[in-house]
Design a protein around this motif. Structure first.
Motif, PDB file in Angstrom:
ATOM      1  N   ARG A   1      54.165  27.959  45.708  1.00  0.00           N
ATOM      2  CA  ARG A   1      55.605  28.696  45.516  1.00  0.00           C
ATOM      3  C   ARG A   1      56.519  27.873  44.888  1.00  0.00           C
ATOM      4  O   ARG A   1      56.868  26.673  44.971  1.00  0.00           O
ATOM      5  N   GLY A   2      56.864  28.488  43.795  1.00  0.00           N
ATOM      6  CA  GLY A   2      57.897  27.805  42.858  1.00  0.00           C
ATOM      7  C   GLY A   2      58.781  29.022  42.532  1.00  0.00           C
ATOM      8  O   GLY A   2      59.245  29.706  43.326  1.00  0.00           O
ATOM      9  N   GLY A   3      59.501  29.082  41.379  1.00  0.00           N
ATOM     10  CA  GLY A   3      60.405  30.060  40.927  1.00  0.00           C
ATOM     11  C   GLY A   3      59.762  31.282  40.589  1.00  0.00           C
ATOM     12  O   GLY A   3      58.725  31.555  40.259  1.00  0.00           O
ATOM     13  N   GLY A   4      60.693  32.132  40.317  1.00  0.00           N
ATOM     14  CA  GLY A   4      60.380  33.596  39.999  1.00  0.00           C
ATOM     15  C   GLY A   4      60.032  34.579  41.033  1.00  0.00           C
ATOM     16  O   GLY A   4      60.006  34.351  42.133  1.00  0.00           O
ATOM     17  N   PRO A   5      60.059  35.888  40.586  1.00  0.00           N
ATOM     18  CA  PRO A   5      59.937  36.790  41.670  1.00  0.00           C
ATOM     19  C   PRO A   5      58.496  36.796  42.213  1.00  0.00           C
ATOM     20  O   PRO A   5      57.729  36.390  41.778  1.00  0.00           O
ATOM     21  N   ARG A   6      58.580  37.708  43.650  1.00  0.00           N
ATOM     22  CA  ARG A   6      57.287  37.713  44.218  1.00  0.00           C
ATOM     23  C   ARG A   6      56.661  39.139  43.742  1.00  0.00           C
ATOM     24  O   ARG A   6      57.066  39.911  43.804  1.00  0.00           O
ATOM     25  N   ILE A   7      55.321  38.751  42.998  1.00  0.00           N
ATOM     26  CA  ILE A   7      54.914  39.814  42.356  1.00  0.00           C
ATOM     27  C   ILE A   7      53.343  40.111  42.779  1.00  0.00           C
ATOM     28  O   ILE A   7      52.575  39.024  43.039  1.00  0.00           O
ATOM     29  N   VAL A   8      52.703  41.215  43.045  1.00  0.00           N
ATOM     30  CA  VAL A   8      51.572  41.437  43.289  1.00  0.00           C
ATOM     31  C   VAL A   8      50.961  42.497  42.332  1.00  0.00           C
ATOM     32  O   VAL A   8      51.694  43.516  41.957  1.00  0.00           O
ATOM     33  N   SER A   9      49.781  41.972  41.850  1.00  0.00           N
ATOM     34  CA  SER A   9      49.266  43.019  40.841  1.00  0.00           C
ATOM     35  C   SER A   9      48.085  43.191  41.323  1.00  0.00           C
ATOM     36  O   SER A   9      47.035  42.539  41.786  1.00  0.00           O
ATOM     37  N   PHE A  10      47.489  44.757  41.167  1.00  0.00           N
ATOM     38  CA  PHE A  10      46.362  45.322  41.616  1.00  0.00           C
ATOM     39  C   PHE A  10      45.395  45.542  40.454  1.00  0.00           C
ATOM     40  O   PHE A  10      45.984  46.021  39.499  1.00  0.00           O
ATOM     41  N   GLY A  11      44.141  45.306  40.849  1.00  0.00           N
ATOM     42  CA  GLY A  11      43.174  45.819  39.599  1.00  0.00           C
ATOM     43  C   GLY A  11      41.822  45.028  39.997  1.00  0.00           C
ATOM     44  O   GLY A  11      41.353  44.642  41.163  1.00  0.00           O
TER      45      GLY A  11
ATOM     46  N   HIS B   1      38.447  42.389  33.572  1.00  0.00           N
ATOM     47  CA  HIS B   1      39.500  42.112  32.573  1.00  0.00           C
ATOM     48  C   HIS B   1      40.572  42.461  32.551  1.00  0.00           C
ATOM     49  O   HIS B   1      41.309  41.969  31.928  1.00  0.00           O
ATOM     50  N   GLY B   2      40.841  43.638  32.983  1.00  0.00           N
ATOM     51  CA  GLY B   2      42.320  44.574  33.176  1.00  0.00           C
ATOM     52  C   GLY B   2      43.046  43.480  33.846  1.00  0.00           C
ATOM     53  O   GLY B   2      44.244  43.320  33.611  1.00  0.00           O
ATOM     54  N   LEU B   3      42.663  43.178  35.100  1.00  0.00           N
ATOM     55  CA  LEU B   3      43.549  42.455  36.088  1.00  0.00           C
ATOM     56  C   LEU B   3      43.677  41.120  35.178  1.00  0.00           C
ATOM     57  O   LEU B   3      44.524  40.553  35.475  1.00  0.00           O
ATOM     58  N   TYR B   4      42.686  40.557  35.018  1.00  0.00           N
ATOM     59  CA  TYR B   4      42.732  39.131  34.144  1.00  0.00           C
ATOM     60  C   TYR B   4      43.653  38.963  33.253  1.00  0.00           C
ATOM     61  O   TYR B   4      44.695  38.054  33.343  1.00  0.00           O
ATOM     62  N   ALA B   5      43.951  40.138  32.505  1.00  0.00           N
ATOM     63  CA  ALA B   5      44.922  40.069  31.303  1.00  0.00           C
ATOM     64  C   ALA B   5      46.492  40.174  31.962  1.00  0.00           C
ATOM     65  O   ALA B   5      47.377  39.520  31.527  1.00  0.00           O
ATOM     66  N   ALA B   6      46.570  41.037  32.923  1.00  0.00           N
ATOM     67  CA  ALA B   6      47.914  41.025  33.808  1.00  0.00           C
ATOM     68  C   ALA B   6      48.236  39.860  34.391  1.00  0.00           C
ATOM     69  O   ALA B   6      49.228  39.481  34.105  1.00  0.00           O
ATOM     70  N   LEU B   7      47.296  39.211  34.853  1.00  0.00           N
ATOM     71  CA  LEU B   7      47.529  38.091  35.596  1.00  0.00           C
ATOM     72  C   LEU B   7      47.952  36.723  34.647  1.00  0.00           C
ATOM     73  O   LEU B   7      48.885  36.101  34.993  1.00  0.00           O
ATOM     74  N   ARG B   8      47.341  36.712  33.471  1.00  0.00           N
ATOM     75  CA  ARG B   8      47.353  35.698  32.670  1.00  0.00           C
ATOM     76  C   ARG B   8      49.003  35.999  32.067  1.00  0.00           C
ATOM     77  O   ARG B   8      49.730  34.933  31.673  1.00  0.00           O
ATOM     78  N   ALA B   9      49.434  37.146  32.008  1.00  0.00           N
ATOM     79  CA  ALA B   9      50.782  37.434  31.628  1.00  0.00           C
ATOM     80  C   ALA B   9      51.710  37.141  32.742  1.00  0.00           C
ATOM     81  O   ALA B   9      52.943  36.374  32.473  1.00  0.00           O
ATOM     82  N   PHE B  10      51.841  37.456  33.986  1.00  0.00           N
ATOM     83  CA  PHE B  10      52.442  37.226  35.049  1.00  0.00           C
ATOM     84  C   PHE B  10      52.692  35.965  35.428  1.00  0.00           C
ATOM     85  O   PHE B  10      53.717  35.563  35.845  1.00  0.00           O
ATOM     86  N   ARG B  11      51.798  35.205  35.095  1.00  0.00           N
ATOM     87  CA  ARG B  11      51.608  33.558  35.623  1.00  0.00           C
ATOM     88  C   ARG B  11      52.800  32.777  34.724  1.00  0.00           C
ATOM     89  O   ARG B  11      53.331  31.705  34.973  1.00  0.00           O
ATOM     90  N   LEU B  12      53.238  33.631  33.414  1.00  0.00           N
ATOM     91  CA  LEU B  12      54.200  32.849  32.648  1.00  0.00           C
ATOM     92  C   LEU B  12      55.556  33.123  33.048  1.00  0.00           C
ATOM     93  O   LEU B  12      56.378  32.442  32.647  1.00  0.00           O
ATOM     94  N   LEU B  13      55.564  33.970  34.191  1.00  0.00           N
ATOM     95  CA  LEU B  13      56.965  34.657  34.500  1.00  0.00           C
ATOM     96  C   LEU B  13      57.160  34.145  35.981  1.00  0.00           C
ATOM     97  O   LEU B  13      58.346  34.282  36.438  1.00  0.00           O
ATOM     98  N   THR B  14      56.236  33.856  36.818  1.00  0.00           N
ATOM     99  CA  THR B  14      56.433  33.481  38.008  1.00  0.00           C
ATOM    100  C   THR B  14      55.578  32.512  38.569  1.00  0.00           C
ATOM    101  O   THR B  14      54.265  32.493  38.120  1.00  0.00           O
TER     102      THR B  14
END
Length: 343
Positions: A24-34, A37-50
């Protein structure tokens, strides 16, 4: 008979393995479903923001290494869960090495051929610990993952769908994720077996605590839609006060959705979950320009605002995680949600 649980003394572990999961660090609490490879791309993006990121993953895979382990060991299929963990690996030397290790597939003339190392490690932890979530949390510790990975259900599931194999022809029931993903034709109703499966309590709690929920991108009928077919999970998503966004696929998919426009994607999702609403529908700007009705349909079916940005990587044609992160950042800021940028 399942293997007995083992006791793990945290006082004997390296410090980084004793940290709570998820980190737990900074950033909003985000849950991504999938899944995949689609979820992989979303997670690689979101981990730069939270640092407060949770992946909720489909558990219906029945092909390849996952299918073989599922059949032999009787537990959840580990492949999509492994992919999500790989997406959350740290970018330092430790994370890069372990990401390569868990993604490595054996090549042999024996029974290990095409088995993924990560699938075997996850399956071993499940047998030793006796609990899928605890096993995934230990894998996340090993990988120094930036987030948590949870299964959408506590039991392995089977996807089946009514498919019109040719226009105007009879409907055939296709059973199994791997078969449905490779079957051409028009998909109608999608179901899960067993019907009404239980959701993991940890997953429901993650949704309840989330500030942002994201669905997609990914294989529409086998990775995205199944989350809405688990009753308790679907209810938690629909009733959530979090910002909800839908990340649409890029055009040009094969088999499963080869003949679907993006409008068709929205209409099929609405048909399976008519109470679901989104705040934003995210789509590549070029793809949106090719479908002028997309904005109207997103608004009428989901009361959502269409959010378009260039999202395609040059090679191969898939979502670019950095472009996707920029798109998510702009969307969250537009909604008044601050992010913890780690560019």
């Amino acid at each position: 008979m399942p293997a007995p649980r083992i006791g793990i003394r945290t006082d004997e572990l390296p410090l980084y393995l004793t940290h709570a999961t998820p980190h737990r660090g900074g950033g909003p609490r985000i849950v991504s479903f999938g899944g995949g490879h689609g979820l992989y791309a979303a997670l690689r993006a979101f981990r730069l923001l939270t640092e407060n990121l949770t992946a909720v993953v489909t558990v219906a895979d029945d092909g390849g290494s996952s299918g073989r382990l599922r059949e032999e060991l009787g537990g959840l299929p580990p492949g999509d869960l492994r992919m999500a963990l790989a997406a959350l690996c740290d970018d330092g030397e430790w994370g890069r090495i372990w990401r390569d290790v868990i993604q490595h597939r054996f090549h042999s003339k024996g029974p290990l051929d095409q088995h993924s190392v990560g699938n075997l490690l996850i399956s071993a932890l499940w047998q030793l610990l006796g609990d899928p979530v605890e096993g995934l949390d230990w894998m996340a510790r090993l990988l120094r993952a930036h987030g948590r990975v949870l299964p959408m259900s506590s039991v392995p599931l089977t996807i089946e769908a009514d498919v019109e194999l040719r226009p105007g022809g009879p409907t055939t029931v296709i059973r199994g994720q791997s078969l449905l993903a490779s079957t051409p034709g028009r998909v109608g109703e999608v179901r899960l077996a067993p019907s009404g499966p239980p959701a993991r309590q940890e997953t429901i709690e993650a949704v309840a605590e989330a500030e942002v929920l994201n669905l997609g991108p990914g294989s529409w009928y086998t990775s995205v839609m199944p989350h809405l077919l688990v009753p308790d999970l679907a209810a938690a998503i629909i009733d959530s006060d979090a910002l909800r966004c839908l990340t649409l696929n890029l055009p040009g998919a094969k088999a499963e959705t080869a003949d679907l426009s993006l409008v068709d994607h929205l209409e099929s999702l609405h048909a399976h979950s008519p109470r679901l609403r989104f705040d934003y529908v995210l789509v590549d700007s070029e793809a949106a320009a090719a479908e002028p009705d997309l904005e109207r349909i997103a608004g009428s079916l989901f009361e959502a605002r269409l959010w378009t940005r260039p999202l395609v990587s040059r090679r191969p044609r898939q979502h670019d995680s950095l472009k996707l992160a920029s798109c998510y950042r702009d969307m969250l800021l537009d909604a008044g949600i601050s992010v913890d940028e780690q560019w």
